[in-house]
Design a protein around this motif. Structure first.
Motif, PDB file in Angstrom:
ATOM      1  N   TYR A  33     -49.796  27.019 -37.059  1.00  0.00           N
ATOM      2  CA  TYR A  33     -49.946  26.176 -38.247  1.00  0.00           C
ATOM      3  C   TYR A  33     -51.262  25.403 -38.350  1.00  0.00           C
ATOM      4  O   TYR A  33     -51.787  25.261 -39.450  1.00  0.00           O
ATOM      5  CB  TYR A  33     -48.761  25.227 -38.404  1.00  0.00           C
ATOM      6  N   ASP A  47     -53.483  28.008 -39.591  1.00  0.00           N
ATOM      7  CA  ASP A  47     -52.893  28.791 -40.684  1.00  0.00           C
ATOM      8  C   ASP A  47     -52.871  27.970 -41.975  1.00  0.00           C
ATOM      9  O   ASP A  47     -53.131  28.506 -43.059  1.00  0.00           O
ATOM     10  CB  ASP A  47     -51.468  29.220 -40.313  1.00  0.00           C
ATOM     11  N   ILE A  48     -52.590  26.680 -41.861  1.00  0.00           N
ATOM     12  CA  ILE A  48     -52.522  25.832 -43.061  1.00  0.00           C
ATOM     13  C   ILE A  48     -53.873  25.778 -43.788  1.00  0.00           C
ATOM     14  O   ILE A  48     -53.928  26.044 -44.992  1.00  0.00           O
ATOM     15  CB  ILE A  48     -51.985  24.429 -42.700  1.00  0.00           C
ATOM     16  N   GLU A  89     -43.685  22.149 -37.755  1.00  0.00           N
ATOM     17  CA  GLU A  89     -44.872  22.982 -37.989  1.00  0.00           C
ATOM     18  C   GLU A  89     -45.355  22.896 -39.436  1.00  0.00           C
ATOM     19  O   GLU A  89     -46.545  22.944 -39.701  1.00  0.00           O
ATOM     20  CB  GLU A  89     -44.580  24.450 -37.660  1.00  0.00           C
ATOM     21  N   GLY A  90     -44.413  22.814 -40.358  1.00  0.00           N
ATOM     22  CA  GLY A  90     -44.827  22.857 -41.758  1.00  0.00           C
ATOM     23  C   GLY A  90     -44.913  21.466 -42.354  1.00  0.00           C
ATOM     24  O   GLY A  90     -45.272  21.288 -43.516  1.00  0.00           O
ATOM     25  N   TYR A 119     -51.360  32.951 -38.587  1.00  0.00           N
ATOM     26  CA  TYR A 119     -52.765  32.835 -38.997  1.00  0.00           C
ATOM     27  C   TYR A 119     -53.412  34.201 -39.247  1.00  0.00           C
ATOM     28  O   TYR A 119     -54.279  34.336 -40.095  1.00  0.00           O
ATOM     29  CB  TYR A 119     -53.544  32.069 -37.922  1.00  0.00           C
TER      30      TYR A 119
END
Lengths: 634, 43
Positions: free
Chosen positions: A124, A127-128, A146-147, A524
């Motif tokens: 994350y 990836d974010i 994570e989110g 990712y």
């Protein structure tokens, strides 16, 4: 290009930070070095803050982002004229410290040139920003931990990724991690000579958890710079009775809250100390408003998209948006975070014992061996205590007393109320501890002359020797890549556990597909839409430990439009008696005629990026056949 | 009053502490000795 974007973002950070200092009328109250260090630390937060605004408006585009960074660059002029470097006047042992720093920072440059390989970053932290750069929008919380927002630090990565790609982002994480060393150096310079200050900065920058997390997307190293600025500004607000310093402390503390929910403890602890002054109302008001403006927007964002500003902490107390969370998932979430992450009782005696246990032999969940705080705290403790004793009559007037109060208050809040006892969650407080321990120990050494200095030099030799060796060991994998000219895929195959199916997935799945996976070091890299199943953090797909409602699971997959499932296991079909149902469900999908195996790829499970080892497994890709599947039909 | 004897004691005790903590700290990594040597191409 990546280097140009890095320079642009570093200059923008310094510029935005300088504007904040000048806006509060504080820039002339700091030395040039201190001004630069504080500006850089604040600038990291301010870039994340500006990227939030752009993302919230769906305007995180290349032109808008470039303009946002360029607008900050001009502010760098407010830092004033740099003081001439006095490197040539360094003494013998100061050169040694510079060599340790050069060794550490040089190897970190090599790390930053490699593709990211840390599991949490691939899940994350990186990836974010990648998804933000692709969509131009902020992410919406749909998954706990994570989110979950707040994501202030991750949003500071997005401009670098958007303008300069992955390399610019990894270089930015490297450079932004160094800010804490710079702030620590100038904090120490107020109290001790240049050599001791260099030593303190070197201790911070070679700390195992800083080395582990600084170059990756882990947020704590950058947060540590916020904490140091916040605590130092809070202390000055008390000494100088200046509400503007309190506002600055609030801004930096708010950045921590905007970067991690644990930052709320810091805001509470720091705010409490700020209130302990004669002009408490003005100082408290300035601190509170600044903290709210710096970090509060993330909680509003969370509230707007989930119904809970602290998602999922207030489940059962506030109304949630439908379908996002449920009682069973909340129970699984609480079970996950009340058990294995907290092995010591949350009581005062254990709070006292924790630093010793975590230094000498912490349980595996502390992660103190791989990503701990090193031996410095324990090595220097008796000398720091002796220094405190010798200065006991002057302690009440010490400018570091408020810093100590903040550190202690936040530590106690974290230990007694925090969700995890992992050592790296304490990293934001570590530079504060290093500054205080070093100053106190140097006072002791000064009192005893050479007799006191010798053990302190031994402490630094052991600490920097061991930590410097740790930096070297950690960097071997990255140096190998450079020396052997290893390809991206070969490097990732060696470093990222279970990486092998990624090239196949990206080659065979497209925008019309949707992959279901539960493999952390992977999102990712994925170019296709995907759903991440987590046994405790997400209710999107019910794979809670012990749950066995296959029909419900299939119905959820159908509703989400999942077309493929990735299973990483020793064998396929996996053992159906496993408590964790994700893998068994994969076998059941095939058995019940809902899916077929379309790829079976041998993959390596890497035990350690540094020390290697591991085992072999198989990545199995299933293609769902919804027309043939009769399970879970409503 | 501080005498050379005091100074010697302070240094000796200080160095003994550093040695003891270093050994205690490193002891937790004893199982890593073999992989680290292998990483360095030794053993």
């Amino acid at each position: 290009m990546a280097i140009a974007v890095l320079l642009l973002q570093v200059l923008a950070a310094a510029g935005y930070g300088a504007m904040a200092l000048a806006g509060l009328g504080l820039h002339s109250r700091l030395s040039y070095g201190e001004r630069l260090a504080w500006a850089l630390a604040l600038g990291i937060g301010l870039i994340g803050w500006a990227a939030f605004l752009l993302g919230a408006a769906g305007m995180l585009t290349k032109p808008a982002t470039a303009l946002m960074l360029l607008a900050g660059v001009g502010g760098a002029a407010l830092l004033g004229r740099p003081q001439p470097l006095q490197l040539l006047r360094l003494g013998g042992w100061e050169w040694l410290l510079v060599a340790v720093l050069a060794w550490t920072l040089g190897l970190e440059v090599i790390e930053a040139m490699a593709p990211p390989s840390d599991a949490d970053s691939l899940m994350y932290h990186f990836d974010i920003p990648r998804r933000m750069a692709e969509t131009g929008h902020l992410p919406k919380a749909s998954m706990a931990v994570e989110g979950i927002v707040p994501l202030l630090v991750q949003t500071s990565y997005a401009p670098a990724f958007l303008l300069g790609g992955e390399q610019a982002m990894t270089l930015w994480t490297m450079a932004s991690a160094w800010a804490v060393g710079l702030v620590a150096f100038f904090a120490l310079r107020h109290h001790v000579g240049r050599g001791w200050a260099l030593a303190g900065a070197a201790v911070v920058l070679t700390t195992p958890t800083v080395v582990y997390g600084g170059g990756s997307g882990q947020v704590e190293t950058r947060i540590a710079a916020f904490c140091l600025v916040a605590a130092l500004a809070a202390a000055r607000s008390m000494r100088e009775r200046d509400w503007r310093m309190a506002a600055l402390a609030g801004m930096a503390a708010g950045f921590y809250a905007g970067a991690k929910i644990l930052g709320l403890f810091f805001v509470a602890g720091c705010g409490l100390v700020v209130l302990m002054q004669r002009r408490w109302l003005a100082a408290g008001f300035a601190f509170g408003i600044a903290a709210l403006l710096a970090g509060g927007q993330w909680y509003l964002w969370n509230f707007l998209h989930t119904g809970d500003p602290f998602f999922p902490m207030l489940w059962g107390l506030v109304p949630y948006h439908p379908g996002l969370w449920n009682d069973a998932q909340h129970a699984a979430f609480l079970a996950e975070w009340s058990g294995e992450e907290k092995v010591l009782p949350q009581t005062p005696p254990w709070a006292l014992a924790y630093p010793f246990i975590a230094t000498l032999d912490g349980p595996p969940i502390f992660d103190s061996g791989r990503a701990g705080l090193g031996p410095y705290g324990l090595l220097i403790l008796p000398f720091a205590l002796a220094g405190l004793w010798s200065a006991r009559r002057r302690l009440a007037a010490s400018p570091l007393l408020p810093v100590a109060a903040i550190t202690l208050a936040v530590y106690l809040l974290w230990f007694h109320l925090g969700p995890s006892q992992r050592v790296r969650h304490l990293l934001p407080l570590w530079p504060l501890a290093v500054v205080m321990l070093t100053v106190a120990a140097v006072r002791c050494a000064e009192r005893w002359g050479m007799a006191g200095r010798l053990p302190l030099i031994a402490v630094l030799t052991v600490t920097l020797g061991l930590q410097g060796a740790g930096v070297g060991a950690f960097s071997v994998s990255f140096v190998k890549r450079l020396v052997h000219g290893e390809s991206r895929e070969a490097f990732l195959g060696r470093m990222v556990t279970g990486f092998a199916p990624v090239p196949w997935l990206n080659a065979h799945l497209g925008a019309s597909d949707r992959l279901l996976l539960n493999w952390r070091p992977m999102p990712y890299f994925l170019d296709m839409p995907f759903v991440f199943a987590h046994h405790a953090h997400s209710a999107a797909v019910d794979v809670r430990v012990g749950s066995r409602d296959f029909d419900h699971y299939v119905a959820q997959l159908r509703e989400l439009g999942v077309t493929h499932v990735l299973i990483q296991s020793d064998v396929f079909p996996p053992d159906e008696t496993k408590d964790q149902p994700f893998e068994p469900y994969g076998g059941m999908l095939v058995k019940r005629g809902c899916a077929t195996v379309v790829a079976s790829i041998p993959t390596s499970l890497v035990a350690s990026r540094t020390l290697g080892g591991g085992s072999q497994a198989t990545a199995t890709v299933l293609a769902l056949d919804w027309a043939a599947c009769t399970v879970g039909r409503r | 009053m501080r005498t050379p004897r005091h100074s010697f004691l302070v240094t000796a005790l200080g160095l003994a502490w550093v040695a003891a903590v270093t050994v205690a700290y490193l002891w937790q990594f004893r199982t890593l000795a073999a992989p680290v040597l292998s990483l360095l191409g030794v053993g």
